[in-house]
Enzyme design. Structure first.
Site, short mmCIF file in Angstrom:
data_model
loop_
_atom_site.label_atom_id
_atom_site.label_comp_id
_atom_site.label_asym_id
_atom_site.label_seq_id
_atom_site.Cartn_x
_atom_site.Cartn_y
_atom_site.Cartn_z
N GLY A 154 42.10 81.19 5.04
CA GLY A 154 41.61 82.40 5.70
C GLY A 154 42.19 83.69 5.14
O GLY A 154 41.95 84.76 5.69
N GLN A 155 42.94 83.58 4.03
CA GLN A 155 43.54 84.79 3.45
C GLN A 155 42.47 85.63 2.75
O GLN A 155 41.82 85.16 1.82
CB GLN A 155 44.64 84.41 2.44
CG GLN A 155 45.34 85.63 1.85
CD GLN A 155 46.50 85.25 0.93
OE1 GLN A 155 46.75 84.08 0.66
NE2 GLN A 155 47.21 86.25 0.44
N VAL A 165 43.10 89.17 1.97
CA VAL A 165 43.77 90.12 1.08
C VAL A 165 44.83 89.35 0.26
O VAL A 165 45.72 88.72 0.84
CB VAL A 165 44.46 91.25 1.89
CG1 VAL A 165 45.17 92.22 0.95
CG2 VAL A 165 43.43 91.98 2.75
N HIS A 174 50.97 88.56 3.70
CA HIS A 174 51.13 89.39 4.90
C HIS A 174 51.25 88.50 6.13
O HIS A 174 50.41 87.64 6.36
CB HIS A 174 49.98 90.39 5.08
CG HIS A 174 48.61 89.78 4.96
ND1 HIS A 174 48.05 89.44 3.75
CD2 HIS A 174 47.69 89.45 5.91
CE1 HIS A 174 46.85 88.92 3.96
NE2 HIS A 174 46.61 88.91 5.26
N HIS A 217 51.00 88.23 10.10
CA HIS A 217 50.40 88.89 11.27
C HIS A 217 51.36 88.72 12.45
O HIS A 217 51.82 87.60 12.71
CB HIS A 217 49.09 88.22 11.68
CG HIS A 217 47.97 88.35 10.71
ND1 HIS A 217 46.92 89.23 10.90
CD2 HIS A 217 47.70 87.71 9.54
CE1 HIS A 217 46.06 89.12 9.89
NE2 HIS A 217 46.50 88.20 9.06
#
Ligand code: 5GP
Length: 141
Positions: A93-94, A96, A100, A102
């Site tokens: 589901g990455q 970008v 990072h 969440h």
């Protein structure tokens, strides 16, 4: 490692963001599409794509920032809990290609489920559990 991502442009101030934390190696800002008030993204300043790409010192810095911010975010929005999650790779589901975490504050009755609800689950017998554990141990050497 690519030289530029949408998140390096945020770090460099080319794209505005609601910044909530910055140090030498890590940076945090509000997600532009918040799943809850205070939804925060925590990143290394350099654009490492996957967790495995992070040098150990940066991984440690990032872990410390996430840990500190999870509490600050909860306090700021008066949330009793938070989901701390990372999509590590496109199939997970990455979207970008810049690591990072969440931090999504959770509230009683917010209607969201636990991560277990994302999966149907699999049945593994004892041999399969032993084998996969061994494979994971071997993969680290
Ligand atoms: P992913 O699906 O890769 O784990 O999550 C990417 C996140 O980045 C999404 O939640 C999305 O809302 C957020 N995002 C994408 N572009 C921007 C941006 O330009 N600014 C901010 N603040 N968040 C962004």
């Amino acid at each position: 490692m690519s030289e530029e991502t949408i998140f390096t442009r945020i770090v460099d101030g080319e794209i505005p963001s609601y910044t909530v934390y910055e140090d030498e190696t890590t940076y945090a800002f509000l997600d532009a599409n918040p799943l809850a008030p205070g939804h925060t993204l925590v990143i290394p300043k350099r654009p490492y794509e996957r967790l495995a790409d992070l040098p150990a010192d940066v991984a440690a810095d990032l872990g410390a920032t996430v840990s500190q911010l999870a509490t600050a975010v909860e306090d700021a929005v008066d949330a009793p809990a938070s989901l701390v999650a990372l999509h590590d790779g496109e199939e997970a589901g990455q979207e970008v290609p810049h690591v990072h975490w969440h931090i999504v504050p959770r509230f009683p009755g917010d209607g969201a489920a636990a991560v277990h609800a994302m999966f149907d689950g699999v049945d593994l017998d004892e041999d399969e559990m032993l084998n996969v554990a061994e494979d994971i141990r071997d993969a680290q050497s």
